[in-house]
Structure formats: structure tokens, C-alpha cells
Motif scaffolding. Structure first.
Motif, mmCIF file in Angstrom:
data_model
loop_
_atom_site.group_PDB
_atom_site.id
_atom_site.type_symbol
_atom_site.label_atom_id
_atom_site.label_comp_id
_atom_site.label_asym_id
_atom_site.label_seq_id
_atom_site.Cartn_x
_atom_site.Cartn_y
_atom_site.Cartn_z
ATOM 1 N N VAL A 1 -36.535 -15.446 -28.445
ATOM 2 C CA VAL A 1 -37.290 -14.259 -28.032
ATOM 3 C C VAL A 1 -37.896 -14.471 -26.653
ATOM 4 O O VAL A 1 -37.805 -13.604 -25.769
ATOM 5 N N VAL A 2 -38.502 -15.651 -26.418
ATOM 6 C CA VAL A 2 -39.158 -15.922 -25.139
ATOM 7 C C VAL A 2 -38.136 -16.096 -24.018
ATOM 8 O O VAL A 2 -38.363 -15.661 -22.883
ATOM 9 N N CYS A 3 -36.995 -16.716 -24.327
ATOM 10 C CA CYS A 3 -35.958 -16.882 -23.297
ATOM 11 C C CYS A 3 -35.377 -15.528 -22.878
ATOM 12 O O CYS A 3 -35.040 -15.320 -21.705
ATOM 13 N N LYS A 4 -35.284 -14.627 -23.849
ATOM 14 C CA LYS A 4 -34.748 -13.302 -23.544
ATOM 15 C C LYS A 4 -35.739 -12.491 -22.716
ATOM 16 O O LYS A 4 -35.357 -11.756 -21.804
ATOM 17 N N ASN A 5 -37.039 -12.647 -23.051
ATOM 18 C CA ASN A 5 -38.098 -11.946 -22.324
ATOM 19 C C ASN A 5 -39.228 -12.941 -22.081
ATOM 20 O O ASN A 5 -40.083 -13.134 -22.952
ATOM 21 N N PRO A 6 -39.207 -13.622 -20.931
ATOM 22 C CA PRO A 6 -40.153 -14.722 -20.681
ATOM 23 C C PRO A 6 -41.614 -14.274 -20.514
ATOM 24 O O PRO A 6 -42.193 -14.331 -19.425
ATOM 25 N N GLU A 7 -42.167 -13.796 -21.619
ATOM 26 C CA GLU A 7 -43.567 -13.391 -21.687
ATOM 27 C C GLU A 7 -44.206 -14.060 -22.902
ATOM 28 O O GLU A 7 -43.522 -14.394 -23.871
ATOM 29 N N PRO A 8 -45.515 -14.279 -22.886
ATOM 30 C CA PRO A 8 -46.174 -14.874 -24.057
ATOM 31 C C PRO A 8 -45.946 -14.040 -25.315
ATOM 32 O O PRO A 8 -45.935 -12.808 -25.276
ATOM 33 N N LEU A 9 -45.752 -14.714 -26.425
ATOM 34 C CA LEU A 9 -45.529 -14.088 -27.715
ATOM 35 C C LEU A 9 -46.749 -14.440 -28.577
ATOM 36 O O LEU A 9 -46.940 -15.593 -28.952
ATOM 37 N N ARG A 10 -47.594 -13.457 -28.878
ATOM 38 C CA ARG A 10 -48.892 -13.759 -29.497
ATOM 39 C C ARG A 10 -48.993 -13.263 -30.933
ATOM 40 O O ARG A 10 -48.379 -12.263 -31.305
ATOM 41 N N ASP A 11 -49.799 -13.995 -31.711
ATOM 42 C CA ASP A 11 -50.174 -13.604 -33.076
ATOM 43 C C ASP A 11 -48.960 -13.278 -33.941
ATOM 44 O O ASP A 11 -48.900 -12.237 -34.609
ATOM 45 N N GLN A 12 -48.004 -14.195 -33.932
ATOM 46 C CA GLN A 12 -46.802 -14.024 -34.743
ATOM 47 C C GLN A 12 -46.968 -14.727 -36.088
ATOM 48 O O GLN A 12 -47.561 -15.794 -36.177
ATOM 49 N N HIS A 13 -46.424 -14.118 -37.136
ATOM 50 C CA HIS A 13 -46.488 -14.717 -38.467
ATOM 51 C C HIS A 13 -45.085 -15.082 -38.933
ATOM 52 O O HIS A 13 -44.136 -14.317 -38.737
ATOM 53 N N MET A 14 -44.957 -16.279 -39.542
ATOM 54 C CA MET A 14 -43.632 -16.713 -39.986
ATOM 55 C C MET A 14 -43.785 -17.576 -41.246
ATOM 56 O O MET A 14 -44.687 -18.410 -41.343
ATOM 57 N N ILE B 1 -37.807 -29.063 -42.906
ATOM 58 C CA ILE B 1 -36.729 -29.991 -43.206
ATOM 59 C C ILE B 1 -37.083 -30.906 -44.382
ATOM 60 O O ILE B 1 -36.211 -31.450 -45.056
ATOM 61 N N SER B 2 -38.401 -31.054 -44.646
ATOM 62 C CA SER B 2 -38.843 -31.888 -45.770
ATOM 63 C C SER B 2 -38.856 -31.118 -47.077
ATOM 64 O O SER B 2 -39.150 -31.677 -48.127
ATOM 65 N N GLY B 3 -38.577 -29.811 -47.021
ATOM 66 C CA GLY B 3 -38.586 -28.980 -48.214
ATOM 67 C C GLY B 3 -39.924 -28.312 -48.475
ATOM 68 O O GLY B 3 -40.106 -27.649 -49.500
ATOM 69 N N LYS B 4 -40.862 -28.460 -47.571
ATOM 70 C CA LYS B 4 -42.188 -27.872 -47.748
ATOM 71 C C LYS B 4 -42.206 -26.437 -47.229
ATOM 72 O O LYS B 4 -41.721 -26.158 -46.132
ATOM 73 N N LYS B 5 -42.818 -25.534 -48.022
ATOM 74 C CA LYS B 5 -42.954 -24.139 -47.587
ATOM 75 C C LYS B 5 -44.122 -24.040 -46.612
ATOM 76 O O LYS B 5 -45.217 -24.528 -46.890
ATOM 77 N N VAL B 6 -43.883 -23.408 -45.479
ATOM 78 C CA VAL B 6 -44.895 -23.307 -44.429
ATOM 79 C C VAL B 6 -45.163 -21.831 -44.140
ATOM 80 O O VAL B 6 -44.224 -21.049 -43.963
ATOM 81 N N ASP B 7 -46.443 -21.484 -44.108
ATOM 82 C CA ASP B 7 -46.877 -20.117 -43.780
ATOM 83 C C ASP B 7 -47.729 -20.235 -42.521
ATOM 84 O O ASP B 7 -48.843 -20.750 -42.579
ATOM 85 N N ILE B 8 -47.246 -19.754 -41.385
ATOM 86 C CA ILE B 8 -47.867 -20.082 -40.105
ATOM 87 C C ILE B 8 -48.135 -18.847 -39.249
ATOM 88 O O ILE B 8 -47.403 -17.854 -39.320
ATOM 89 N N VAL B 9 -49.191 -18.938 -38.455
ATOM 90 C CA VAL B 9 -49.491 -17.941 -37.424
ATOM 91 C C VAL B 9 -49.461 -18.689 -36.094
ATOM 92 O O VAL B 9 -50.111 -19.723 -35.953
ATOM 93 N N TYR B 10 -48.682 -18.181 -35.125
ATOM 94 C CA TYR B 10 -48.494 -18.955 -33.895
ATOM 95 C C TYR B 10 -48.438 -18.063 -32.658
ATOM 96 O O TYR B 10 -48.216 -16.857 -32.736
ATOM 97 N N ASN B 11 -48.637 -18.690 -31.501
ATOM 98 C CA ASN B 11 -48.421 -18.084 -30.182
ATOM 99 C C ASN B 11 -47.388 -18.924 -29.452
ATOM 100 O O ASN B 11 -47.411 -20.168 -29.534
ATOM 101 N N SER B 12 -46.494 -18.282 -28.731
ATOM 102 C CA SER B 12 -45.487 -19.005 -27.942
ATOM 103 C C SER B 12 -45.594 -18.604 -26.472
ATOM 104 O O SER B 12 -45.834 -17.433 -26.151
#
Length: 489
Positions: free
Chosen positions: A73-86, A91-102
Motif C-alpha cells: 500500500v505504501v509503495c503504491k502511494n508513498p504516504e503515511p498509513l495511519r490507524d490501521q487494524h489487522m 509464523i509461530s502460530g500465534k493469533k495477533v490483533d494489532i493496530v499500526y501506523n506505517s
């Protein structure tokens, strides 16, 4: 400009890595081709992996099954990506619920990497809970039941206020209806809130109603509630009693209710049921009643201005709130509390209440009680300069200074007139007391210096102080924020 040496760059790189490893947020960097460049300890904990499993690998290898990497997403549109949820599985099999900025990272004007900073939702929830718990534990003025104060917020060290607080704590544990009796400005609503917050009802609403402030034509509908269509513009609205369900209804200035409203209140208290205006059904009510008055209700009942049957319904338990003139020891404590408050509000730095001003406070009769003391201190401090550290009588507006000094003048005149009717022993006792008080004023409450001034021993002076009920501490210039004097626990 001298270029940095390899050792300096290596040292700087280690420092930056160490910094990112101590932060609580996960930090992750990937090149535009997908190579993981950086992965801190917070991300290790969050995803249950190790740095060695991640750094140098391609993101599509360590995050299998991903279709839409943030770097895409950032490479396609080189702007900050804020308040994203994923939400994903690491790889360890752990479920991750994250909020991040790129964020895009440019080198020589060209996009070379994408940096992501994130935090998992469980840690966000923990942070929010911690902040809320801290906020809720700060002070009683953050209680969400409609109150501001607890009994612990009531300031005083005098015997009479301690006894009143002790009685209030006992009253709080019962379900009895309470009548608070006290002059204007003594803090009846403080006690009402304090009793509520010390009672089993503390988690339920506290509804305060000033009976003198609401017109009689509105009082009934506000007390009983209304249903839609009862009159033009009426809505389905619960009355005060319903709003206080399983909590406390505080009826302040209950003596202001008209006789007709007193009759309706009596019926309501007897039946424990209410019928909203315009409704055809009755609703059960269950709330504790605390009422307050600044007049003698028994005298009003005798003169026909208050229903005697209602009076007995409201007074199974009576708390008498003492006036300020009966608790002189509390004046320095209260004065310092108000000075502290107005220091913050007015951006001042008052540290001492002068002895001359404190003497005015101690001789004054305080018809407006604690509220009047608060307003006088606010008025005096509003005239102080922000460079001043001592509050004195010179800060009082002329009208207030004249008001405070009038009691001393009246006291002197009445004493002279009464002197002709006193015995020699009584006159000598009065003169002795006044002489000691004047010496304490001159010596700023210092007992040793006062004894020297009077030509007696310190032990002898202590005997006379006890005999006349004089407290030397009241004659000292009062320092604001003295840690030895604190609110009653």
C-alpha cells in the motif's frame, strides 16, 4: 564536514537498536522488495517469534497467506498509513490483533523502505484500564454517581466537627431518612453527598433538588414525572424519585415547599408509589431521602407553615451541622484550603495568611459560615499581585474589611455595657483572658515569648490557657499548606 568513522556509525546503530528495543510499541522495517530489515523485542513478544526468524527474510515467507502487505500500500502511494487494524496468525502460530501506523522511508529522494509501528489490542486495553483506574482513584470529585464529595473531604479538627462526622458515618450505614439542620453555608450538601458515598447506596444515583429554586408550578411535574401527552409538549420523563431509584434523593431547603406540595410528598412517602402526571398507573419507588433545612421546622410546624405529620416522616434521624463560629479551630485549616485552591485558579503564590487577617477571621461571627469564608478569601486573593506571598487584611476590599471589623467594634461596646453588671471576680477573669490574648497577638502565638511578656513562667501560662480555653495556635500567622494540619480522616 568530517565524515563519521565506521566505529561512530556502528555505535550510533547500536544505540538506535537499543532505543527501539526498550519501547513498548512494536517496530518493524521492511525494504521495498520485502526484506525484513528491523524487528524489535516488542514485536517478538507480540508475535511469539525471535528476531533471527524474521530479519533478512522476505515478508511473504514469514507472513504466509498475506495478500495485502502494508508495504504494498505504501509503495503504491508513498504516504503515511495511519490507524490501521489487522488480525493475522504469525509464523509461530500465534493469533495477533494489532493496530499500526506505517511510514515511507526515503533515501536520496527515493523510497527505500517502509517502517511500521504497532501495538496489539490486548496491551491497548490494559493501558486504557490502567488509565481509567488511576483516574477513578484520584479523588472523590470523579465519582460518577452525581456527587463530588465524600465525608473525607470535609475539613476540620475541632471536637464538634469530628463528632458530627462520626455521627454522619453511623447514619450512612442505616436506611433511615435523614434531616440535615444547619445555617446557610455550613455545608449541608457536602454532608448529604458524604453520607450517600459512605452508604450501601453509593454505587447508585445521588439526585439533588433545591426546593427553593424551582417554581411551585413546575415542582410537582419534576417530582412525579410526566408521560407523553399529559400537557402540551410533555414527554415521557421520569421524576426525581424515579431518577434516584435505589439511590439517594436530596431535598435541600425542604422548608420552602408549599403546604400543597408537602401533602403530596407525605402521601408519596407513605405509599412508596408514584403516578406520573397524565399516567393511569402507579410505579413503585425505592430511594433514600435526605433533606436539609436552615430553619427550625418544629417552630414552622407550630406556626402552621410546615405539616407536622410530614415533619415526623422526615426526621427519624437528625444531623445538626455546626456553624463556623462554634468551630474556630477549623478556620485556619479552611482558610489554607481555600488559599491553596485559589492559588491554582488565579495563578498566585500566596504562602502565608498574615496574623492580622487571621485575627479578623477569628473574631468575626460568620453569619454566612464556610461559604462566606471561601468568598472573602477569593475576593482578597483577586486583589493580590502574582509576586506576593502573604495575604493580609490590606487585600480585603473596603466593604468586606468594614464588615469583618464591625464584629470587633460591637463586641467591645457590648462588653463595656455588660461590665457594670458583672462581679469583680468576673471582670478580673475577663481582663486576664483579654490580656493573655493580646500578648499572644503581639508575640504571634509564641507561648514562650508570651510568658516572658506577661512576667510568668511558661508552665503557669499553659495553666491559664487551659483555664480560659485559649488555643495559642490560633494566634499564629498561618502558613499555607502546613502538613501538620490536614482534613479530618
Amino acid at each position: 564536514m568530517v565524515k563519521k568513522t565506521y566505529e561512530e556509525l556502528e555505535s550510533e546503530n547500536r544505540l538506535l537498536h537499543a532505543m527501539f528495543d526498550v519501547v513498548s510499541d512494536g517496530a518493524y522495517a521492511v525494504s521495498v522488495d520485502g526484506t525484513v530489515l528491523f524487528y524489535n523485542k516488542a514485536f517478538e513478544k507480540m508475535e511469539g517469534t525471535t528476531r533471527s526468524q524474521m530479519v533478512g527474510k522476505k515478508d511473504f515467507d514469514v507472513y504466509p497467506g498475506f495478500e495485502n502487505f502494508q508495504r504494498h500500500v505504501v509503495c503504491k502511494n508513498p504516504e503515511p498509513l495511519r490507524d490501521q487494524h489487522m488480525t493475522y496468525t504469525s509464523i509461530s502460530g500465534k493469533k495477533v490483533d494489532i493496530v499500526y501506523n506505517s511510514y515511507p522511508f526515503f533515501q536520496d529522494g527515493k523510497l527505500s523502505a517502509v517502517i511500521s509501528i504497532g501495538r496489539d489490542k490486548p496491551s491497548i486495553n490494559e493501558l486504557v484500564t490502567m488509565v481509567l483506574n488511576s483516574f477513578n482513584s484520584k479523588k472523590s470529585n470523579r465519582v460518577t454517581n452525581g456527587t463530588i464529595y465524600t465525608l473525607e473531604d470535609i475539613i476540620g479538627s475541632s471536637t464538634v466537627i469530628r463528632q458530627t462526622l462520626k455521627q454522619a458515618r453511623k447514619m450512612a450505614q442505616s436506611q433511615s431518612t435523614v434531616m440535615l439542620v444547619g445555617e446557610t453555608g455550613t455545608g449541608k450538601e457536602l454532608f448529604a453527598q458524604g453520607i450517600h458515598n459512605a452508604s450501601p447506596y453509593k454505587s447508585r444515583p445521588f439526585i439533588a433538588v433545591n426546593c427553593a429554586a424551582i417554581p411551585e408550578t413546575l415542582m410537582e411535574s419534576l417530582m412525579m414525572g410526566t408521560v407523553k401527552g399529559a400537557f402540551s409538549g410533555a414527554l415521557d420523563t421520569p421524576g426525581f424519585f424515579e431518577q434516584a431509584e435505589n439511590g439517594t434523593l436530596f431535598l435541600d431547603e425542604i422548608n420552602s415547599l408549599s403546604i400543597s406540595l408537602q401533602a403530596k410528598l407525605l402521601r408519596l412517602l407513605q405509599d412508596k408509589k408514584i403516578r406520573r402526571l397524565g399516567d393511569n398507573k402507579e410505579r413503585k419507588i425505592s430511594c433514600r431521602i435526605i433533606s436539609a433545612t436552615n430553619q427550625d421546622l418544629f417552630a414552622l410546624a407550630k406556626s402552621g407553615l410546615f405539616r407536622e405529620d410530614l415533619l415526623y416522616r422526615l426526621t427519624p434521624v437528625i444531623a445538626d451541622i455546626p456553624p463556623l463560629r462554634e468551630r474556630l479551630e477549623d478556620i485556619p485549616l479552611l482558610a489554607r484550603e481555600f488559599v491553596d485552591r485559589f492559588n491554582d485558579e488565579l495563578a498566585l503564590n500566596i504562602k502565608i495568611i498574615s496574623q492580622d487577617l487571621m485575627q479578623l477571621f477569628l473574631y468575626y461571627r460568620w453569619p454566612g459560615n464556610v461559604r462566606e469564608l471561601e468568598h472573602i478569601i477569593e475576593s482578597a486573593m483577586s486583589l493580590a499581585e502574582n509576586t506576593e506571598t502573604i495575604l493580609s487584611r490590606e487585600h480585603l476590599p473596603r466593604m468586606l474589611k468594614k464588615r469583618l471589623m464591625s464584629d470587633q467594634t460591637k463586641s467591645g461596646s457590648s462588653d463595656s455595657e455588660a461590665g457594670a453588671n458583672k462581679s469583680l471576680a468576673e471582670l478580673l477573669r475577663q481582663y486576664e483572658k483579654e490580656t493573655i490574648e493580646n500578648a499572644l497577638i503581639l508575640k504571634n502565638g509564641n507561648v514562650s515569648q508570651c510568658a516572658i511578656q506577661l512576667g510568668i513562667t511558661r508552665q503557669n501560662l499553659h495553666y491559664h490557657l487551659r483555664r480560659h480555653g485559649i488555643k495559642a495556635v490560633l494566634y499564629k500567622a498561618q502558613s499555607v499548606g502546613d502538613a501538620t494540619d490536614s482534613p479530618v480522616p
